[in-house]
Design a protein around this motif. Structure first.
Motif, mmCIF file in Angstrom:
data_model
loop_
_atom_site.group_PDB
_atom_site.id
_atom_site.type_symbol
_atom_site.label_atom_id
_atom_site.label_comp_id
_atom_site.label_asym_id
_atom_site.label_seq_id
_atom_site.Cartn_x
_atom_site.Cartn_y
_atom_site.Cartn_z
ATOM 1 N N ASP B 141 11.855 -1.038 10.174
ATOM 2 C CA ASP B 141 10.625 -0.793 9.411
ATOM 3 C C ASP B 141 9.928 -2.078 8.983
ATOM 4 N N GLU B 142 10.578 -3.232 9.171
ATOM 5 C CA GLU B 142 9.934 -4.492 8.799
ATOM 6 C C GLU B 142 9.413 -5.255 10.017
ATOM 7 N N PHE B 143 9.455 -4.612 11.195
ATOM 8 C CA PHE B 143 8.925 -5.249 12.407
ATOM 9 C C PHE B 143 7.399 -5.173 12.372
ATOM 10 N N ALA B 156 -2.688 1.540 13.222
ATOM 11 C CA ALA B 156 -2.186 0.474 12.338
ATOM 12 C C ALA B 156 -3.185 0.192 11.211
ATOM 13 N N ILE B 157 -4.465 0.230 11.529
ATOM 14 C CA ILE B 157 -5.487 0.035 10.498
ATOM 15 C C ILE B 157 -5.470 1.211 9.518
ATOM 16 N N LEU B 160 -2.770 0.616 7.025
ATOM 17 C CA LEU B 160 -3.129 -0.385 6.016
ATOM 18 C C LEU B 160 -4.066 0.207 4.965
ATOM 19 N N LEU B 161 -5.061 0.972 5.424
ATOM 20 C CA LEU B 161 -5.995 1.592 4.487
ATOM 21 C C LEU B 161 -5.258 2.585 3.592
ATOM 22 N N ASP B 164 -3.433 0.748 0.915
ATOM 23 C CA ASP B 164 -4.277 0.139 -0.123
ATOM 24 C C ASP B 164 -4.893 1.208 -1.031
ATOM 25 N N TYR B 165 -5.377 2.298 -0.438
ATOM 26 C CA TYR B 165 -5.956 3.382 -1.250
ATOM 27 C C TYR B 165 -4.881 4.010 -2.147
ATOM 28 N N ARG B 167 -2.165 2.363 -3.282
ATOM 29 C CA ARG B 167 -1.844 1.348 -4.283
ATOM 30 C C ARG B 167 -2.858 1.380 -5.419
ATOM 31 N N LYS B 168 -4.130 1.598 -5.062
ATOM 32 C CA LYS B 168 -5.177 1.645 -6.074
ATOM 33 C C LYS B 168 -5.206 2.992 -6.799
ATOM 34 N N PHE B 170 -6.097 5.949 -5.542
ATOM 35 C CA PHE B 170 -7.170 6.857 -5.113
ATOM 36 C C PHE B 170 -6.595 8.137 -4.503
ATOM 37 N N TRP B 244 5.375 0.311 -2.421
ATOM 38 C CA TRP B 244 4.073 0.091 -1.777
ATOM 39 C C TRP B 244 4.220 -0.048 -0.288
ATOM 40 N N ARG B 245 5.280 0.526 0.241
ATOM 41 C CA ARG B 245 5.461 0.520 1.697
ATOM 42 C C ARG B 245 5.400 1.962 2.146
#
Lengths: 329, 329
Positions: B141-143, B156-157, B160-161, B164-165, B167-168, B170, B244-245
């Motif tokens: 999972d860390e690759f 992948a994007i 990431l989104l 982040d959403y 974490r905030k 939302f 946060w993963r």
């Protein structure tokens, strides 16, 4: 050769411009034109024989990226971004400038190539903020991106886009994760990372500086001079050596605040060190705890990227480049 | 509880709908409403006592995501995507559907929360295509994500989104990288991965199947039944355990084509195996060479995600769920 610098008015952009003007060539080719872009007017560099255009523009505004790509520069440095603190405080602005701006640029370059082949070198400054704690002791190039900030998320997405657009042949991209720049010239600022530079720069000019964290805090550094060297190297490297792994962590120096202070003592004496006032700040301490401390940058090193190997070297670069060799203000 | 499924007309979406209708509850809460969305009309499920709305909509069209978020569902399954081959062939469509559609959804959810708190669980199906060769023997999972396709880049994007959403605050997101689904029901298709299912499904129904690669080829599998189990588990798990993963590779079975064939022999006999015709195809062989073969999914396993442990189990799940227990067509 026509070079476009987006984010030319920033500290790194100005130093890159100066270096290119001084070098007159990039990768053995004469620099015939410079296009300098930023949201605030970039300064026209003195002593450049070729054509210079300075443009005040926001890359994330509709049509701006297209206008820049239409100039068909051979090399594009994309340095423009809003910084971590601002991207965290203003979610919309961060995504607009750091993600949309970057995507618009990449897409505008791709569209330029539809009618007539166009595949410029694109150097994208990413950040070690693409990584998030908990970290291994040394973060290698195969460690995953789990950013803990919106800024880091936006940079990680930029890296993925750069890789895909390069893989498809739309441009020839390379993404470089700069270490924290130290010694950052200019006035002390309120960025959480500011103290790393403040505690060297201010005492070297005879001014007091505040240290908000413990001397044991470790971080990852390179000088502004090294940063400009990275950009020039990234613009001229044979990207075939990168394969489809177009993003890389650059070399730096892993050093503690205590090591910074001892290097300052060797260069500026006790007089300089005595100008550092230790005022612990728990908030800054907590932020800095989440930051990367050390990297295995052997991949970038094997590709010829070079950084300083000691804090003394980093301080000497500052004294030479910013203080005209003169210590003590 | 109101559940929204985006991509409800696809194979996994249909099976998830069936499972939810059969369960009547999700995480101990009664399911009162289902909203089923896809670019083609989703079927209205039979035997569901609550409210059902089926919507034909393209998430990437302006305003569509806002309309869905305005319904304020408690749980959102975002399964909609165009597949790898199509995203590779049509760059614009891939980014529009797989990236913009996902971002529009996330942003619409965020905007829903501006006036009145709203933070639904969002389950996002990512893909092992976020990884690109060369791989370690087992991908943990860390690759890092170095996708070799635009589809993998878009997923992948999305990861990431989502992170982040979440974490905030939302929404409360979890991204799950599904193994290759096997045995995929339906007709043989021309996807490069199709043969992994074809060589089991067709012989089990008395039909011939073509094997384009060597029996040594190894890949990563889970049944449709396991995939639906993953989605339900992801919708009900305590996400505090993710930190946060928020994205993870799910458990699967690493098996070779030869192991598939021997399992087929145990379930369907030589008669079934003899229906496989070996016709090597260098193009498919080359594509498959770039695919992940094995994962270390211990993180997802410790979080309670469960997949089959043998190819025999995977085949039996197919025989039970698709063939009513009857082998041989």
């Amino acid at each position: 050769m026509h070079i476009l610098i987006i984010g030319a008015a920033g500290m790194v952009g100005r130093k890159l411009t100066d270096r290119l003007v001084k070098d007159k060539t990039l990768g053995g080719q004469e620099i015939s034109a410079l296009t300098l872009v930023d949201v605030v007017a970039p300064a026209k560099p003195a002593g450049f024989a070729g054509a210079v255009e300075t443009i005040t523009a926001d890359l994330s505004a509709p049509g701006e990226a297209e206008k820049l790509a239409a100039k068909r520069p051979d090399t594009i440095f994309h340095l423009a971004a809003i910084v971590s603190g601002e991207a965290e405080a203003d979610f919309d602005k961060g995504y607009r400038i750091n993600l949309d701006g970057t995507r618009f640029l990449f897409e505008a370059i791709r569209q330029q190539g539809v009618q007539q082949r166009y595949a410029p070198r694109v150097v994208f400054t990413s950040s070690i903020a693409v990584f998030g704690a908990p970290f291994p002791d040394k973060i290698d190039d195969e460690f995953f991106s789990t950013p803990l900030t919106s800024y880091g998320t936006q940079k990680a997405i930029g890296e993925l886009l750069l890789n895909d657009y390069s893989r498809k042949g739309f441009f020839d991209g390379i993404g470089i994760r700069l270490p924290t720049i130290c010694v950052r010239p200019g006035k002390p600022n309120k960025a959480a990372s500011g103290f790393f530079s403040n505690i060297l720069r201010e005492p070297l000019s005879g001014q007091e500086a505040v240290l908000p964290v413990s001397p044991e805090v470790r971080h990852w550094f390179a000088s502004p001079r090294a940063a400009v060297g990275f950009l020039v190297h990234a613009a001229t490297i044979d990207t075939a050596r990168l394969g489809w792994r177009r993003n890389l962590s650059l070399p730096g120096l892993s050093a503690t605040v205590g090591e910074e202070i001892e290097a300052l003592r060797r260069v500026g004496g006790d007089k300089a060190v005595n100008l550092i006032r230790h005022e612990p700040d728990a908030t800054i301490g907590k932020i800095v705890d989440g930051w990367a401390r050390d990297f295995d940058a052997s991949r970038a090193e094997s590709l010829g990227f070079k950084a300083e190997r000691s804090m003394d070297e980093i301080i000497r670069a500052h004294v030479e480049d910013e203080l005209g060799g003169k210590i003590g203000g």
